[in-house]
Design a protein around this motif. Structure first.
Motif, mmCIF file in Angstrom:
data_model
loop_
_atom_site.group_PDB
_atom_site.id
_atom_site.type_symbol
_atom_site.label_atom_id
_atom_site.label_comp_id
_atom_site.label_asym_id
_atom_site.label_seq_id
_atom_site.Cartn_x
_atom_site.Cartn_y
_atom_site.Cartn_z
ATOM 1 N N PHE A 191 4.700 18.666 -5.503
ATOM 2 C CA PHE A 191 4.729 17.968 -4.185
ATOM 3 C C PHE A 191 6.321 17.284 -4.095
ATOM 4 N N GLN A 250 0.915 19.305 -9.600
ATOM 5 C CA GLN A 250 0.695 18.812 -8.432
ATOM 6 C C GLN A 250 1.805 17.800 -7.784
ATOM 7 N N ASP A 305 5.558 4.407 -5.655
ATOM 8 C CA ASP A 305 4.484 4.798 -6.029
ATOM 9 C C ASP A 305 4.391 6.171 -6.643
ATOM 10 N N ARG A 354 -3.893 2.533 -6.083
ATOM 11 C CA ARG A 354 -2.611 2.970 -5.153
ATOM 12 C C ARG A 354 -3.100 3.335 -3.802
ATOM 13 N N GLY A 387 0.898 -1.269 -0.092
ATOM 14 C CA GLY A 387 -0.075 0.109 -0.008
ATOM 15 C C GLY A 387 0.916 1.233 0.120
ATOM 16 N N PRO A 388 0.359 2.607 -0.219
ATOM 17 C CA PRO A 388 0.955 3.664 -0.248
ATOM 18 C C PRO A 388 1.747 3.881 0.989
ATOM 19 N N SER A 389 2.871 4.622 0.754
ATOM 20 C CA SER A 389 3.377 5.240 1.802
ATOM 21 C C SER A 389 2.674 6.324 2.559
ATOM 22 N N VAL A 430 3.710 9.276 3.221
ATOM 23 C CA VAL A 430 4.104 10.690 2.850
ATOM 24 C C VAL A 430 3.220 10.880 1.748
ATOM 25 N N ILE A 431 3.077 10.097 0.701
ATOM 26 C CA ILE A 431 2.258 10.397 -0.442
ATOM 27 C C ILE A 431 0.736 10.354 -0.344
ATOM 28 N N SER A 461 -5.715 13.841 -2.747
ATOM 29 C CA SER A 461 -6.023 15.133 -3.503
ATOM 30 C C SER A 461 -6.389 14.794 -4.829
ATOM 31 N N ILE A 462 -5.421 13.908 -5.446
ATOM 32 C CA ILE A 462 -5.654 13.667 -7.112
ATOM 33 C C ILE A 462 -6.909 12.850 -7.133
ATOM 34 N N LEU A 469 -1.282 13.023 -1.138
ATOM 35 C CA LEU A 469 -1.294 13.605 -2.439
ATOM 36 C C LEU A 469 -2.263 12.692 -3.338
ATOM 37 N N VAL A 470 -2.146 11.568 -3.010
ATOM 38 C CA VAL A 470 -3.142 10.634 -3.738
ATOM 39 C C VAL A 470 -4.607 10.720 -3.592
#
Lengths: 200, 200
Positions: free
Chosen positions: B92, B88, B147, A158, A73-75, A77-78, A84-85, A81-82
């Motif tokens: 980032f 973005q 990712d 993601r 799975g995603p860290s 820290v991002i 938001s996207i 961002l994910v």
DNA sequence: GCAGGGCATTTTGTTGACAATTGACATTCA
DNA sequence: TGAATGTCAATTGTCAACAAAATGCCCTGC
């Protein structure tokens, strides 16, 4: 196996995706081509294709000559961002289709939400996750742009869906119903806000 | 062929990606497995893998039982969304790494820009596109999150780089140099603004 | 002349066998 | 003992042959 509809790779991808998203295959679980081939009753060819695709989607991690395993799975820290996207993509989709929404569209959404409700009441997490995705996917696919759908899928897979934030599956259901009700009121801004609030 | 480093699929993917991005393979060009296999001197296996990957990346479109062809690029309706998402992601990434940027990092960027300059002067479009990507990619990969890199690649490949907006390849080069100079001044906000201005 | 149906060709989908790579374990030698 | 090296089993990477699907052509019948 070797069943119902399109080519083998797609069937295998869909099944494995469900297994990963529902948590049946936990993070770190190794996926070996030979055993998957036996499980699905096909040769290693389509299995390899499916593993490659799922790796690109971010669900698996594959090391050369060393096989695939379920990704972590995603860290953290991002993660923002994910989120938001994904909000941006779905809000874009909704604004894009809002003006052309028909009564049939609204009842199509209602149908998805009924299945959502049924799954949530039964406490079937795997099925609920699937209906949740189906709900959001509906808006994106309604735009009719394959690139948009692909980017959305790439984003959502993601981030994985997180259900710990709801005390009950039904809370999640209510959030989705609120979006539909805003659409019935022809209130675009409210619908966008509710949709974005649901993505976290 | 059958070249230098890693496994065949990756080599083939990289070569075909270059061909598509440089425009050597125009939109609509069909890609047949057998002829590609002959061109690269390998069997159809790795070719199939490469075509599948490139399709997922959005560069090709593949229809079941009917092969692959070079995709048409993004529709104009989602173009603003794609640009926004790419901005973005890169902003980032830049904010994420800014505090830990070292002198070696800055000279690594400078090295990329030298190659950029060389390609631009020669008027070599294919190579310039590649250096442009390498520049932006550097920031994203510097974060060190696979990712993030994957999402960036997935975004940038869908938008394709457009060079019609520059009268000369050197104008594009100048825009990139400005980013580096802002970094040398330790001016994060200026660097972010310049980076975003370059993405369009 | 043309519409429909079937055959042949081309292309992708799938398979099983073989080759190459990796990691673990055993063996050797200082 | 312990580091280096050789061997082996497990796994992925690649290949060539076969099966299935789609397209275009030709032939027939009207």
């Amino acid at each position: 196996m070797a069943l119902l509809y399109r080519n083998l790779r797609e069937q295998i991808v869909e099944q494995l995706r469900r297994d990963v998203l529902s948590g049946e295959l936990p993070a770190g679980e190794p996926l070996r081509e030979e055993s998957l081939a036996k499980r699905f009753g096909v040769s290693r060819g389509p299995i390899r294709d499916a593993l490659l695709q799922l790796s690109q989607e971010g669900l698996l991690v594959t090391l050369p000559n060393r096989g695939s395993k379920v990704g972590p799975g995603p860290s953290t820290v991002i993660q923002p961002l994910v989120v938001s996207i994904r909000r941006q993509i779905e809000a874009f989709a909704l604004r894009q289709i809002f003006a052309s929404l028909t009564a049939e569209d609204l009842s199509a959404i209602a149908t998805i939400l009924e299945a959502f409700h049924t799954s949530a009441i039964k406490g079937d997490l795997a099925s609920t996750v699937e209906q949740d995705m189906a709900f959001h996917r509906w808006f994106v696919e309604r735009v009719g742009d394959p690139d948009l759908t692909a980017m959305w899928l790439n984003t959502i897979l993601r981030m994985r869906l997180r259900y710990t934030r709801h005390a009950s599956l039904l809370d999640s259901y209510d959030e989705h119903v609120a979006v539909l009700e805003a659409l019935r009121r022809h209130d675009l801004e409210a619908a966008v806000a509710l949709l974005e609030a649901n993505i976290l």
